[in-house]
Scaffold this active site. Structure first.
Site, mmCIF file in Angstrom:
data_model
loop_
_atom_site.group_PDB
_atom_site.id
_atom_site.type_symbol
_atom_site.label_atom_id
_atom_site.label_comp_id
_atom_site.label_asym_id
_atom_site.label_seq_id
_atom_site.Cartn_x
_atom_site.Cartn_y
_atom_site.Cartn_z
ATOM 1 N N THR A 204 36.339 36.526 47.942
ATOM 2 C CA THR A 204 35.574 35.542 47.186
ATOM 3 C C THR A 204 36.549 34.431 46.868
ATOM 4 O OG1 THR A 204 33.917 36.993 46.190
ATOM 5 C CG2 THR A 204 34.650 35.204 44.821
ATOM 6 N N ARG A 232 20.841 41.856 48.638
ATOM 7 C CA ARG A 232 21.790 42.317 47.611
ATOM 8 C C ARG A 232 22.468 41.104 46.960
ATOM 9 N NH1 ARG A 232 27.616 41.514 46.826
ATOM 10 N NH2 ARG A 232 28.428 43.318 45.738
ATOM 11 N N GLY A 234 25.547 40.092 44.271
ATOM 12 C CA GLY A 234 26.715 40.623 43.573
ATOM 13 C C GLY A 234 26.934 39.929 42.241
ATOM 14 N N ASP A 235 28.166 39.989 41.776
ATOM 15 C CA ASP A 235 28.505 39.395 40.485
ATOM 16 C C ASP A 235 28.742 37.898 40.563
ATOM 17 O OD1 ASP A 235 30.763 40.043 42.082
ATOM 18 O OD2 ASP A 235 32.078 39.704 40.368
ATOM 19 N N THR A 255 36.801 38.227 41.098
ATOM 20 C CA THR A 255 36.575 38.667 42.472
ATOM 21 C C THR A 255 36.753 40.177 42.527
ATOM 22 O OG1 THR A 255 37.379 38.601 44.754
ATOM 23 C CG2 THR A 255 38.995 38.126 43.040
ATOM 24 N N GLY A 256 35.937 40.839 43.293
ATOM 25 C CA GLY A 256 36.069 42.296 43.388
ATOM 26 C C GLY A 256 34.733 42.918 43.732
ATOM 27 N N GLY A 258 31.438 43.776 43.285
ATOM 28 C CA GLY A 258 30.512 43.166 42.347
ATOM 29 C C GLY A 258 29.700 44.125 41.506
HETATM 30 N N1 ASP Z 1 32.456 39.935 44.007
HETATM 31 C C1 ASP Z 1 31.967 39.743 45.336
HETATM 32 C C2 ASP Z 1 30.694 40.501 45.497
HETATM 33 O O1 ASP Z 1 30.615 41.632 45.057
HETATM 34 C C3 ASP Z 1 32.933 40.128 46.395
HETATM 35 C C4 ASP Z 1 34.374 39.807 46.108
HETATM 36 O O2 ASP Z 1 34.693 39.162 45.147
HETATM 37 O O3 ASP Z 1 35.235 40.228 46.864
HETATM 38 O O4 ASP Z 1 29.812 40.000 46.118
#
Ligand code: ASP
Length: 337
Positions: A204, A232, A234-235, A255-256, A258
């Site tokens: 992200t 779907r 995400g966050d 980022t991570g 989600g």
């Molecule tokens: N947070 C993002 C998601 O879950 C992905 C990411 O940040 O790597 O869509």
């Protein structure tokens, strides 16, 4: 868990002032951070990013791309522009760069398409805009900004979000514009071994900034996670999960994985701990990331505090990241640098 602040701090003790040129490992000592005239902090995604898996060429390419994004945002802030314009300006080159999962080069869904999410927030009035699951707008962060500036809403999703972006004159592309061979191979790999780790499933981009007037802002864009189910979300487009900004308190971009960041409401949790519990931004970020880890998730955040202090905190093996202010620029990729 990696947590480190590189801020140059000025200690004010009984009238005597001394500068710490060395990086501060713990930012939550009794110090007053000297407020920078402006500052921008970015990330380009967190995950299993290991030095042994990185070629020198690839590392140099990521570093150059981070520097390009930092310079784009810094150009705005140097000219006296707003934190809001700066985070947007920093995110756009990362959306356009196939190294990142945020535009061209975004990951594929299980249906072999791209669905992008983005959000942006201004700390001044807590105005915000977001888009989720867009397939045709070239720069999702511009669509999020348009939702904030040109609609009475905070969030649009799916075809309606793309139609809105088109109606305000943003550049539209075919979904195939986001394709890259590398991401197609990732999709094929993930579909082959569904149980594999999330090693390169996500990524992200994001930015937080403080401008010369002390305004904070945050922005985040993603393609999501490789082989995610169609629909779907995400966050990243969720205000309070991946993005939050509140003047005088903090600005966060996350980022991570989600699903975990949503459940912890990471960005708002960090700002609430700073505002209501009086924690430093580092303590608050660590606590939120500990909650993510406790649920089984990984990832990271970049945070700027109300006085321009900043932190990178992540519990993954690495995070593409960088900072720029009038005193200079830094970038880093791996856990230990
Ligand atoms: N947070 C993002 C998601 O879950 C992905 C990411 O940040 O790597 O869509």
């Amino acid at each position: 868990m990696f947590r480190r602040s590189f801020a140059a701090l000025v200690i004010v003790l009984a009238g005597c002032t001394s500068s710490l040129a060395e990086p501060a490992e713990e930012a939550d000592v009794t110090v007053e951070a000297e407020q920078p005239e402006w500052r921008l902090v970015i990330h380009g995604g967190a995950g299993v990013i290991l030095r042994e898996n990185m070629t020198p060429e690839r590392e140099a390419a990521y570093t150059a791309a981070l520097e390009t994004a930092l310079e784009a945002g810094a150009d705005v802030l140097r000219d006296g522009g707003s934190a809001l314009d700066a985070v947007q300006a920093a995110v756009i080159p990362m959306e356009n760069d196939a190294l990142f999962n945020a535009g061209h080069g975004a990951v594929f869904t299980a249906a072999a398409e791209h669905e992008l999410d983005a959000s942006i927030m201004s700390g001044a009035q807590r105005d915000a805009g977001a888009v989720a699951g867009v397939k045709r707008v070239k720069n999702p962060i511009l669509a999020a900004r348009a939702v904030m500036d040109q609609s009475e809403h905070v969030m649009f999703a799916g075809a309606g979000a793309d139609a809105f972006a088109e109606s305000v004159g943003l550049d539209m592309v075919d979904n195939a514009y986001f394709d890259t061979d590398r991401r197609r191979q990732s999709l094929e790999r993930v579909l082959r071994e569904r149980a594999r780790t999330d090693a390169d499933r996500h990524g992200t981009v994001g930015a937080v900034a403080i401008d010369k007037d002390g305004n904070l802002a945050a922005a985040t864009t993603t393609g999501g996670m490789t082989a995610k189910s169609a629909g779907r979300i995400g966050d990243s487009p969720l205000i309070g999960a991946a993005t939050y900004a509140q003047n005088g308190v903090c600005a966060v971009s996350a980022t991570g994985h989600g699903e975990y960041f949503i459940r912890v409401a990471v960005a708002k949790t960090i700002c609430a701990r700073v505002e209501l519990a009086g924690e430093s931004i580092g303590e608050a970020a660590q606590s939120a990331l500990d909650q993510v880890a406790g649920l089984g998730g990984d990832g990271g955040v970049v945070v700027i505090g109300g006085h321009g202090q900043y932190e990178y905190v992540f519990n993954s093996k690495g995070m593409y990241r960088g900072m720029i202010d009038p005193d200079g620029m830094e970038t880093a990729i791996f856990e230990q640098e």
